[in-house]
Design a protein around this motif. Structure first.
Motif, PDB file in Angstrom:
ATOM      1  N   THR A  66       6.529   3.444 -33.214  1.00 27.27           N
ATOM      2  CA  THR A  66       6.607   4.870 -33.518  1.00 27.27           C
ATOM      3  C   THR A  66       6.753   5.035 -35.026  1.00 27.27           C
ATOM      4  N   THR A  67       6.471   6.248 -35.493  1.00 27.04           N
ATOM      5  CA  THR A  67       6.563   6.542 -36.918  1.00 27.04           C
ATOM      6  C   THR A  67       7.614   7.612 -37.148  1.00 27.04           C
ATOM      7  N   SER A  68       7.861   7.900 -38.409  1.00 23.04           N
ATOM      8  CA  SER A  68       8.837   8.942 -38.750  1.00 23.04           C
ATOM      9  C   SER A  68       8.362  10.321 -38.299  1.00 23.04           C
ATOM     10  N   ALA A  69       7.075  10.437 -37.989  1.00 27.25           N
ATOM     11  CA  ALA A  69       6.513  11.719 -37.546  1.00 27.25           C
ATOM     12  C   ALA A  69       6.576  11.886 -36.032  1.00 27.25           C
ATOM     13  N   GLU A  70       7.267  10.993 -35.345  1.00 26.47           N
ATOM     14  CA  GLU A  70       7.344  11.097 -33.893  1.00 26.47           C
ATOM     15  C   GLU A  70       8.042  12.393 -33.488  1.00 26.47           C
ATOM     16  N   PRO A  71       7.444  13.149 -32.572  1.00 21.56           N
ATOM     17  CA  PRO A  71       8.091  14.378 -32.098  1.00 21.56           C
ATOM     18  C   PRO A  71       9.226  14.050 -31.132  1.00 21.56           C
ATOM     19  N   PRO A  72      10.038  15.048 -30.761  1.00 14.90           N
ATOM     20  CA  PRO A  72      11.084  14.804 -29.759  1.00 14.90           C
ATOM     21  C   PRO A  72      10.480  14.231 -28.484  1.00 14.90           C
ATOM     22  N   VAL A  73      11.155  13.239 -27.911  1.00 11.75           N
ATOM     23  CA  VAL A  73      10.621  12.554 -26.734  1.00 11.75           C
ATOM     24  C   VAL A  73      10.944  13.349 -25.473  1.00 11.75           C
ATOM     25  N   THR A  74       9.905  13.669 -24.731  1.00 10.30           N
ATOM     26  CA  THR A  74      10.020  14.322 -23.433  1.00 10.30           C
ATOM     27  C   THR A  74       9.134  13.585 -22.444  1.00 10.30           C
ATOM     28  N   MET A  75       9.282  13.905 -21.183  1.00  7.24           N
ATOM     29  CA  MET A  75       8.408  13.294 -20.188  1.00  7.24           C
ATOM     30  C   MET A  75       6.961  13.760 -20.369  1.00  7.24           C
ATOM     31  N   ARG A  76       6.770  14.974 -20.863  1.00  8.52           N
ATOM     32  CA  ARG A  76       5.406  15.436 -21.117  1.00  8.52           C
ATOM     33  C   ARG A  76       4.781  14.688 -22.297  1.00  8.52           C
ATOM     34  N   LEU A  77       5.590  14.293 -23.275  1.00  5.02           N
ATOM     35  CA  LEU A  77       5.057  13.468 -24.361  1.00  5.02           C
ATOM     36  C   LEU A  77       4.646  12.101 -23.818  1.00  5.02           C
ATOM     37  N   HIS A  78       5.489  11.512 -22.973  1.00  2.00           N
ATOM     38  CA  HIS A  78       5.117  10.242 -22.344  1.00  2.00           C
ATOM     39  C   HIS A  78       3.849  10.392 -21.518  1.00  2.00           C
ATOM     40  N   ALA A  79       3.723  11.526 -20.823  1.00  4.64           N
ATOM     41  CA  ALA A  79       2.512  11.764 -20.033  1.00  4.64           C
ATOM     42  C   ALA A  79       1.287  11.879 -20.932  1.00  4.64           C
ATOM     43  N   ALA A  80       1.466  12.511 -22.092  1.00  6.33           N
ATOM     44  CA  ALA A  80       0.356  12.604 -23.048  1.00  6.33           C
ATOM     45  C   ALA A  80      -0.042  11.213 -23.547  1.00  6.33           C
ATOM     46  N   ASP A  81       0.946  10.329 -23.717  1.00 10.81           N
ATOM     47  CA  ASP A  81       0.640   8.944 -24.103  1.00 10.81           C
ATOM     48  C   ASP A  81      -0.210   8.259 -23.031  1.00 10.81           C
ATOM     49  N   ALA A  82       0.217   8.403 -21.771  1.00 11.79           N
ATOM     50  CA  ALA A  82      -0.534   7.787 -20.677  1.00 11.79           C
ATOM     51  C   ALA A  82      -1.948   8.354 -20.600  1.00 11.79           C
ATOM     52  N   ALA A  83      -2.068   9.651 -20.866  1.00 12.76           N
ATOM     53  CA  ALA A  83      -3.391  10.285 -20.859  1.00 12.76           C
ATOM     54  C   ALA A  83      -4.264   9.722 -21.978  1.00 12.76           C
ATOM     55  N   ALA A  84      -3.669   9.537 -23.162  1.00  9.53           N
ATOM     56  CA  ALA A  84      -4.426   8.980 -24.284  1.00  9.53           C
ATOM     57  C   ALA A  84      -4.917   7.574 -23.955  1.00  9.53           C
ATOM     58  N   LEU A  85      -4.084   6.808 -23.265  1.00 11.54           N
ATOM     59  CA  LEU A  85      -4.476   5.457 -22.877  1.00 11.54           C
ATOM     60  C   LEU A  85      -5.633   5.496 -21.881  1.00 11.54           C
ATOM     61  N   LEU A  86      -5.535   6.337 -20.867  1.00 15.11           N
ATOM     62  CA  LEU A  86      -6.619   6.421 -19.893  1.00 15.11           C
ATOM     63  C   LEU A  86      -7.894   6.956 -20.527  1.00 15.11           C
ATOM     64  N   ASP A  87      -7.767   7.926 -21.424  1.00 16.71           N
ATOM     65  CA  ASP A  87      -8.951   8.426 -22.126  1.00 16.71           C
ATOM     66  C   ASP A  87      -9.652   7.296 -22.883  1.00 16.71           C
ATOM     67  N   ALA A  88      -8.853   6.356 -23.399  1.00 15.75           N
ATOM     68  CA  ALA A  88      -9.412   5.284 -24.226  1.00 15.75           C
ATOM     69  C   ALA A  88     -10.012   4.140 -23.418  1.00 15.75           C
ATOM     70  N   VAL A  89      -9.429   3.817 -22.262  1.00 17.95           N
ATOM     71  CA  VAL A  89      -9.830   2.576 -21.587  1.00 17.95           C
ATOM     72  C   VAL A  89     -10.415   2.773 -20.188  1.00 17.95           C
ATOM     73  N   ALA A  90     -10.351   3.979 -19.639  1.00 21.07           N
ATOM     74  CA  ALA A  90     -10.881   4.211 -18.290  1.00 21.07           C
ATOM     75  C   ALA A  90     -12.083   5.154 -18.360  1.00 21.07           C
ATOM     76  N   THR A  91     -13.056   4.915 -17.514  1.00 18.92           N
ATOM     77  CA  THR A  91     -14.266   5.746 -17.503  1.00 18.92           C
ATOM     78  C   THR A  91     -14.354   6.610 -16.247  1.00 18.92           C
ATOM     79  N   GLU A  92     -13.319   6.574 -15.421  1.00 24.83           N
ATOM     80  CA  GLU A  92     -13.269   7.385 -14.214  1.00 24.83           C
ATOM     81  C   GLU A  92     -11.799   7.635 -13.878  1.00 24.83           C
ATOM     82  N   PRO A  93     -11.501   8.620 -13.017  1.00 25.09           N
ATOM     83  CA  PRO A  93     -10.102   8.869 -12.643  1.00 25.09           C
ATOM     84  C   PRO A  93      -9.445   7.611 -12.086  1.00 25.09           C
ATOM     85  N   ALA A  94      -8.187   7.413 -12.450  1.00 21.67           N
ATOM     86  CA  ALA A  94      -7.481   6.181 -12.106  1.00 21.67           C
ATOM     87  C   ALA A  94      -6.502   6.389 -10.967  1.00 21.67           C
TER      88      ALA A  94
END
Length: 273
Positions: A66-94
């Motif tokens: 993480t960097t100094s620019a990390e926003p407050p951690v919430t479950m929706r932020l974690h969900a956005a992380d998981a979404a970014a990962l799937l957007d990057a490595v999956a080509t269909e719904p997982a």
């Protein structure tokens, strides 16, 4: 067997991830302090069954920075992380499998990015918004007070003791991989950010109703009566779907990888019929 690891940029940091196998994408969102490799045996079984398994270190843990620019951690932020990962490595719904905190993240992922999720298996999400239990809340308050003193080892021991003795005897052949990251640093990260984020996470009935076709709630056969299992029961009730039992307890995906795989494959097959 195709294997890959790398990093995905997210808001305020980057996630370390691993993939293995070929086939439909299956995301394992770890619980607790667990790293990408915590469910290695489960991932191996699922890979052998024909899935491409994706795992990652949650933001701030082990190899995920993480960097100094990390926003407050919430479950929706974690969900956005998981979404970014799937957007990057999956080509269909997982297919998405999440135990404990991973289930909470998975619920928020399914609600906010339903286009990425074929089916979520939410195993015992520890959410006070599902089951209000004054005794559990008092215990969590005591854990937070200990963690605030800086003694994170004492805090995690108190945390693990909540709810009394647990039947966590593993299946034959189950083993826990050696952690890659610094356990003390991961504990501090957990109590500084994730512990409170889970406690304050909220889900509305309307959000759950909209995502209902994509969510299955599961509970451990050995954790019946425990608060986390009662959270899973309440989730199943809100979804108007039966609670599915998986082998082991709250940590059954790691303590019973073979048994959990058999149960998950049945769920996946049922969802596709």
């Amino acid at each position: 067997m195709a294997e890959e690891d790398g990093f995905v940029e997210v808001v305020g940091g980057k996630l370390y991830y691993e993939t293995r196998g070929d086939g439909p994408p299956l995301l394992l969102i770890q619980g607790g302090l667990s790293e990408a490799g915590a469910t290695t045996q489960l991932a191996e079984h699922l890979t052998a069954a024909g899935y491409r398994v994706i795992t990652y270190d949650r933001r701030g843990l082990s190899r995920s920075e993480t960097t100094s620019a990390e926003p407050p951690v919430t479950m929706r932020l974690h969900a956005a992380d998981a979404a970014a990962l799937l957007d990057a490595v999956a080509t269909e719904p997982a297919l998405v499998v999440g135990p404990s905190i991973g289930a909470v993240i998975g619920l928020h992922l399914t609600i906010t990015r339903p286009d990425l999720v074929e089916l979520l298996v939410a195993h015992e999400p520890p959410m006070p918004c599902l089951v209000r239990d004054p005794e559990q809340e008092a215990g969590l308050d005591a854990v937070a007070e200990i963690a605030a003193t800086g003694d994170v080892v004492a805090a995690i021991r108190r945390f693990a003791a909540l709810g009394g003795e647990r039947d966590d005897e593993p299946e034959i052949g189950a083993r826990s991989p050696k952690p890659v990251g610094d356990p003390q640093a991961n504990l501090r990260r957990f109590f500084d950010h994730d512990f409170s984020a889970v406690r304050t996470a909220e889900l509305s009935f309307d959000e759950l109703a909209a995502a209902r076709p994509r969510i299955v709630a599961t509970g451990g056969a050995r954790s019946q009566g425990k608060w986390e299992h009662r959270c899973a029961e309440r989730l199943a009730e809100l979804l108007d779907r039966p609670l599915i039992s998986l082998p082991g307890g709250h940590n059954g995906l790691t303590s019973h990888p073979a048994g959990a795989t058999a149960g998950l494959l049945e769920l996946f097959a049922a969802a596709r019929t």
